[in-house]
Design an enzyme around this catalytic site. Structure first.
Site, PDB file in Angstrom:
ATOM      1  N   SER A   1      -5.870   8.614  -3.464  1.00  0.00           N
ATOM      2  CA  SER A   1      -5.186   8.408  -4.737  1.00  0.00           C
ATOM      3  C   SER A   1      -5.260   9.681  -5.564  1.00  0.00           C
ATOM      4  CB  SER A   1      -5.836   7.246  -5.497  1.00  0.00           C
ATOM      5  OG  SER A   1      -5.432   7.233  -6.848  1.00  0.00           O
TER       6      SER A   1
ATOM      7  N   HIS B   1       2.987 -19.899   4.455  1.00  0.00           N
ATOM      8  CA  HIS B   1       3.146 -19.741   3.001  1.00  0.00           C
ATOM      9  C   HIS B   1       2.001 -18.914   2.414  1.00  0.00           C
ATOM     10  CE1 HIS B   1       6.038 -22.980   3.606  1.00  0.00           C
ATOM     11  NE2 HIS B   1       5.061 -23.707   4.102  1.00  0.00           N
TER      12      HIS B   1
END
Length: 328
Positions: free
Chosen positions: A148, A27
């Site tokens: 970027s 999880h």
């Protein structure tokens, strides 16, 4: 298929990281410490099954339809076994209707490719986390990252076809051909001409994806200290304490509750289990003795998982040895 290279690279990287400790997750929460080599061998097993599926797919593909004619066979005295041998096929279709209308071999290939791409995508999704600032477990080579457009510091993973978009496109190809086939009556229909585009496009996608995946693995840097530190400032050793109590005769259900209360106390006091005093631990369970601190070490927790297929170092080495033998 270039699966063998990727499998060899996974095994090689696993062999270098048998004793590298990392958090195991369920999880997306810290569960128990594991060997990073064990983690890598899980993906080896996935690719191993992928290879087996493609090999089985070859059996269904290596069948000659020649002699089925339009659907009913032919009146000409041909030897179908002879023509199959001459063309390099292993066998012939046993039924002329099936020979004309079968596209299972293409469906299997698309399905197998979708599963393979899902495995690569799954690895890369986790890799996106492992290389992030929050984790810093791994660092990718500049050759497999991009920058970027406006942020100079960014170093983004550039998977080149191993991401979820490509996996989804392979699934669409499989679903598309399945949808085409599901309503077609025997034998031939023009809709069957739609079987090729998805197959050819999948080959063009999967082969480069495997090449990129293999190269990325070969150049990845493993931050072993960071991984280990992540298992030493958490409660992923809680199961070790519960097992310790169970070995002392405490029913596991009770041990589970005792450790749960100690974890709660640790959260409230900002202490890990291994940092609590022996007096504090014994107040929760008098069966606890000083040897518990040995069991609470993350590397000890990993090493003790000796069950077959487990994350214990000896078991990981056994997995690697078996893989190397299979690959040889």
């Amino acid at each position: 298929m270039k699966l063998p290279q990727s499998k060899k690279t996974l095994v090689s990287l696993a062999e270098q990281n048998v004793t590298t400790i990392m958090p195991g997750y369920t999880h997306l929460q810290h569960a128990q410490p594991i060997s990073y080599g064990h983690y890598l061998m899980a993906y080896y097993q996935m690719l191993k099954r992928d290879k087996e599926r493609f090999e089985f797919n070859q059996v269904h593909t290596d069948v000659s339809p020649l002699g089925a004619a339009a659907l009913a066979g032919t009146t000409f005295p041909i030897d179908r076994q002879f023509t199959a041998n001459e063309l390099g096929f292993a066998s012939v279709y046993a039924n002329s209707l099936d020979a004309v209308s079968d596209r299972d071999f293409a469906l299997e290939f698309l399905s197998n490719s979708a599963i393979l791409m899902m495995h690569l995508s799954r690895f890369c999704e986790e890799l996106s986390m492992w290389v992030s600032h929050e984790f810093q477990y791994l660092e990718l080579s500049d050759a497999y990252t991009t920058g970027s457009s406006i942020m100079p510091q960014k170093k983004k993973p550039g998977y080149g076809g191993t991401d979820s978009r490509k996996e989804w496109s392979r699934l669409r190809a499989f679903n598309g051909l399945t949808s085409t086939m599901k309503s077609l009556p025997l034998a031939y229909n023009k809709d069957l001409q739609e079987d090729k585009e998805g197959v050819f496009d999948t080959v063009k996608t999967v082969l480069p994806a495997l090449k990129v995946f293999n190269g990325m693995l070969q150049t990845v840097h493993v931050n072993k200290e960071r991984m280990q530190q992540a298992t030493e400032n958490d409660f992923s050793n809680a199961t070790e304490l519960a097992d310790y109590l169970a070995a002392k005769g405490v029913p596991f259900r009770e041990a589970h509750g005792i450790v749960g209360q100690l974890v709660l106390k640790g959260i409230q006091t900002h202490q890990n289990l291994q940092d609590m005093s022996l007096e504090t631990l014994q107040q929760a369970a008098p069966q606890i003795e000083a040897d518990v601190y040995h069991d609470l070490q993350s590397d000890v927790a990993v090493e003790r998982r000796h069950s077959e297929g487990g994350t214990g170092f000896d078991q990981v080495k056994a997995q690697i040895a078996a893989a190397k033998e299979a690959l040889s």
